[in-house]
Write a protein that holds these residues in place. Sequence first.
Motif, mmCIF file in Angstrom:
data_model
loop_
_atom_site.group_PDB
_atom_site.id
_atom_site.type_symbol
_atom_site.label_atom_id
_atom_site.label_comp_id
_atom_site.label_asym_id
_atom_site.label_seq_id
_atom_site.Cartn_x
_atom_site.Cartn_y
_atom_site.Cartn_z
ATOM 1 N N MET A 207 0.827 -1.210 0.000
ATOM 2 C CA MET A 207 0.000 0.000 0.000
ATOM 3 C C MET A 207 0.863 1.263 0.000
ATOM 4 O O MET A 207 0.373 2.360 0.221
ATOM 5 N N GLU A 208 2.181 1.093 -0.201
ATOM 6 C CA GLU A 208 3.164 2.181 -0.254
ATOM 7 C C GLU A 208 3.433 2.777 1.118
ATOM 8 O O GLU A 208 3.832 3.939 1.235
ATOM 9 N N ILE A 209 3.224 1.989 2.175
ATOM 10 C CA ILE A 209 3.558 2.416 3.536
ATOM 11 C C ILE A 209 4.828 1.669 3.948
ATOM 12 O O ILE A 209 4.797 0.450 4.126
ATOM 13 N N PRO A 210 5.974 2.347 4.102
ATOM 14 C CA PRO A 210 7.191 1.648 4.526
ATOM 15 C C PRO A 210 7.048 1.107 5.942
ATOM 16 O O PRO A 210 6.228 1.592 6.732
ATOM 17 N N THR A 211 7.855 0.110 6.259
ATOM 18 C CA THR A 211 7.746 -0.563 7.556
ATOM 19 C C THR A 211 7.834 0.413 8.725
ATOM 20 O O THR A 211 7.070 0.315 9.691
ATOM 21 N N VAL A 212 8.742 1.374 8.642
ATOM 22 C CA VAL A 212 8.941 2.311 9.762
ATOM 23 C C VAL A 212 7.768 3.270 9.926
ATOM 24 O O VAL A 212 7.682 3.969 10.946
ATOM 25 N N LYS A 213 6.861 3.320 8.938
ATOM 26 C CA LYS A 213 5.736 4.249 9.001
ATOM 27 C C LYS A 213 4.408 3.539 9.276
ATOM 28 O O LYS A 213 3.368 4.198 9.336
ATOM 29 N N ILE A 214 4.435 2.213 9.437
ATOM 30 C CA ILE A 214 3.173 1.473 9.596
ATOM 31 C C ILE A 214 2.431 1.918 10.853
ATOM 32 O O ILE A 214 1.233 2.214 10.817
ATOM 33 N N VAL A 224 -8.409 9.756 12.745
ATOM 34 C CA VAL A 224 -9.411 10.359 11.861
ATOM 35 C C VAL A 224 -10.649 9.483 11.724
ATOM 36 O O VAL A 224 -11.710 9.959 11.323
ATOM 37 N N LYS A 225 -10.526 8.187 12.053
ATOM 38 C CA LYS A 225 -11.659 7.263 11.967
ATOM 39 C C LYS A 225 -11.777 6.491 13.292
ATOM 40 O O LYS A 225 -11.432 5.315 13.376
ATOM 41 N N PRO A 226 -12.292 7.138 14.349
ATOM 42 C CA PRO A 226 -12.361 6.477 15.661
ATOM 43 C C PRO A 226 -13.194 5.200 15.659
ATOM 44 O O PRO A 226 -13.027 4.363 16.547
ATOM 45 N N GLU A 227 -14.070 5.028 14.655
ATOM 46 C CA GLU A 227 -14.892 3.823 14.614
ATOM 47 C C GLU A 227 -14.055 2.560 14.429
ATOM 48 O O GLU A 227 -14.551 1.439 14.640
ATOM 49 N N LEU A 237 -11.899 -7.763 11.485
ATOM 50 C CA LEU A 237 -10.673 -7.330 10.823
ATOM 51 C C LEU A 237 -10.921 -6.833 9.405
ATOM 52 O O LEU A 237 -10.298 -5.863 8.962
ATOM 53 N N SER A 238 -11.823 -7.478 8.674
ATOM 54 C CA SER A 238 -12.084 -7.047 7.300
ATOM 55 C C SER A 238 -12.627 -5.627 7.259
ATOM 56 O O SER A 238 -12.288 -4.841 6.372
ATOM 57 N N ARG A 239 -13.467 -5.263 8.246
ATOM 58 C CA ARG A 239 -14.006 -3.905 8.294
ATOM 59 C C ARG A 239 -12.906 -2.900 8.658
ATOM 60 O O ARG A 239 -12.870 -1.783 8.134
ATOM 61 N N VAL A 240 -12.004 -3.312 9.549
ATOM 62 C CA VAL A 240 -10.874 -2.452 9.907
ATOM 63 C C VAL A 240 -10.045 -2.139 8.669
ATOM 64 O O VAL A 240 -9.678 -0.984 8.408
ATOM 65 N N LEU A 241 -9.757 -3.164 7.861
ATOM 66 C CA LEU A 241 -8.943 -2.965 6.664
ATOM 67 C C LEU A 241 -9.660 -2.100 5.642
ATOM 68 O O LEU A 241 -9.027 -1.310 4.936
ATOM 69 N N PHE A 242 -10.973 -2.238 5.551
ATOM 70 C CA PHE A 242 -11.730 -1.401 4.620
ATOM 71 C C PHE A 242 -11.588 0.076 5.004
ATOM 72 O O PHE A 242 -11.377 0.929 4.140
ATOM 73 N N VAL A 243 -11.698 0.380 6.303
ATOM 74 C CA VAL A 243 -11.561 1.771 6.746
ATOM 75 C C VAL A 243 -10.128 2.261 6.522
ATOM 76 O O VAL A 243 -9.910 3.412 6.130
ATOM 77 N N LEU A 244 -9.141 1.399 6.745
ATOM 78 C CA LEU A 244 -7.754 1.788 6.512
ATOM 79 C C LEU A 244 -7.526 2.142 5.048
ATOM 80 O O LEU A 244 -6.770 3.073 4.730
ATOM 81 N N GLU A 245 -8.171 1.417 4.149
ATOM 82 C CA GLU A 245 -8.029 1.735 2.732
ATOM 83 C C GLU A 245 -8.683 3.077 2.401
ATOM 84 O O GLU A 245 -8.268 3.756 1.462
ATOM 85 N N GLU A 246 -9.688 3.469 3.173
ATOM 86 C CA GLU A 246 -10.303 4.787 2.973
ATOM 87 C C GLU A 246 -9.361 5.898 3.428
ATOM 88 O O GLU A 246 -9.310 6.968 2.821
ATOM 89 N N PRO A 249 -5.403 7.204 1.067
ATOM 90 C CA PRO A 249 -5.095 8.348 0.198
ATOM 91 C C PRO A 249 -4.855 9.637 0.996
ATOM 92 O O PRO A 249 -3.993 10.441 0.641
ATOM 93 N N GLN A 250 -5.627 9.835 2.074
ATOM 94 C CA GLN A 250 -5.439 11.041 2.890
ATOM 95 C C GLN A 250 -4.050 11.044 3.529
ATOM 96 O O GLN A 250 -3.375 12.069 3.561
ATOM 97 N N TYR A 251 -3.623 9.881 4.031
ATOM 98 C CA TYR A 251 -2.316 9.793 4.684
ATOM 99 C C TYR A 251 -1.192 10.026 3.671
ATOM 100 O O TYR A 251 -0.233 10.750 3.973
ATOM 101 N N LEU A 252 -1.299 9.428 2.501
ATOM 102 C CA LEU A 252 -0.249 9.568 1.500
ATOM 103 C C LEU A 252 -0.150 10.991 0.978
ATOM 104 O O LEU A 252 0.914 11.436 0.538
ATOM 105 N N ASN A 253 -1.262 11.737 1.025
ATOM 106 C CA ASN A 253 -1.260 13.122 0.531
ATOM 107 C C ASN A 253 -0.734 14.115 1.553
ATOM 108 O O ASN A 253 -0.553 15.287 1.232
ATOM 109 N N ARG A 254 -0.518 13.673 2.800
ATOM 110 C CA ARG A 254 -0.047 14.578 3.860
ATOM 111 C C ARG A 254 1.356 15.065 3.552
ATOM 112 O O ARG A 254 2.254 14.335 3.363
#
Length: 254
Positions: A207-214, A224-227, A237-246, A249-254
């Motif tokens: 997902m383009e997140i280096p290990t040190v930034k996970i 940003v997504k307390p839910e 876990l599947s729902r957690v990953l779905f929210v992480l994918e949402e 893009p916001q994290y990568l654009n920071r």
Amino acid sequence: MFRLLLFIVLSFSTSIYAQQVSGRVMDEEQNAIPAVLVFNMKTEQKAYTNINGEFTISTLLNEELRFIRQGFERSSKIVSTSDFNGNLSMTIIRSVQEIEEVKIPAVRLTGDLNQDSRNLTKFDKVAQLQREVGVPGPPEKPRETPPPTIEQVGVLSYALSNINVFTLYKNISGDARRMRQLYKYEDLQDKIVWIREKVDDDYFIKMEIPTVKISEFLQYSIGVKPEIGKYIKAGNLSRVLFVLEETLPQYLNR
């Protein structure tokens, strides 16, 4: 003059390539699937299929569209030139539904979306079954309850609580505030550990997140997504990953 011409050319190019793509989502037997989430991974635009499995979404050439629906494997499509010329046809596969035995599997994701989807389906079904039959969860951490805040109980109840000498001391000394901050930090770290224990680093690296930034990415996403905390508590876990994918893009654009 050159800048003006460049602006006109760019505007003209955008008007050519920024288009609406229409399509239809079906299962393996070519039955239309309604309520499928169509998510543009670049722009974060969303659309849902109607009762006939049809959708329309704005996209650019080579952008990734992701198709997500409960009970089906996660699928993606890179938009090509031909997709703008006619209806995009997308087939998504039903995920495994049966559960062979009731136990908590050691689910760790590998980045193979097909295999991960099957594993997560089994994991979520087990967690759901345990909740339905009343299997107790792990015990809560033994913690001293911090004094309530004004926001929690109101001015009058807050004032009455300070009649207790120990409560008054904790509020005046700042111990109550430090206690709440410590618990918040510990809870955040527990959530990060829960995810990292179940998801291989390769999943985030793809997902383009280096290990040190996970861990930083997970902390940002939970902020940003307390839910996410609610889904972790439910073992979803599947729902957690779905929210992480949402949030990706916001994290990568920071």
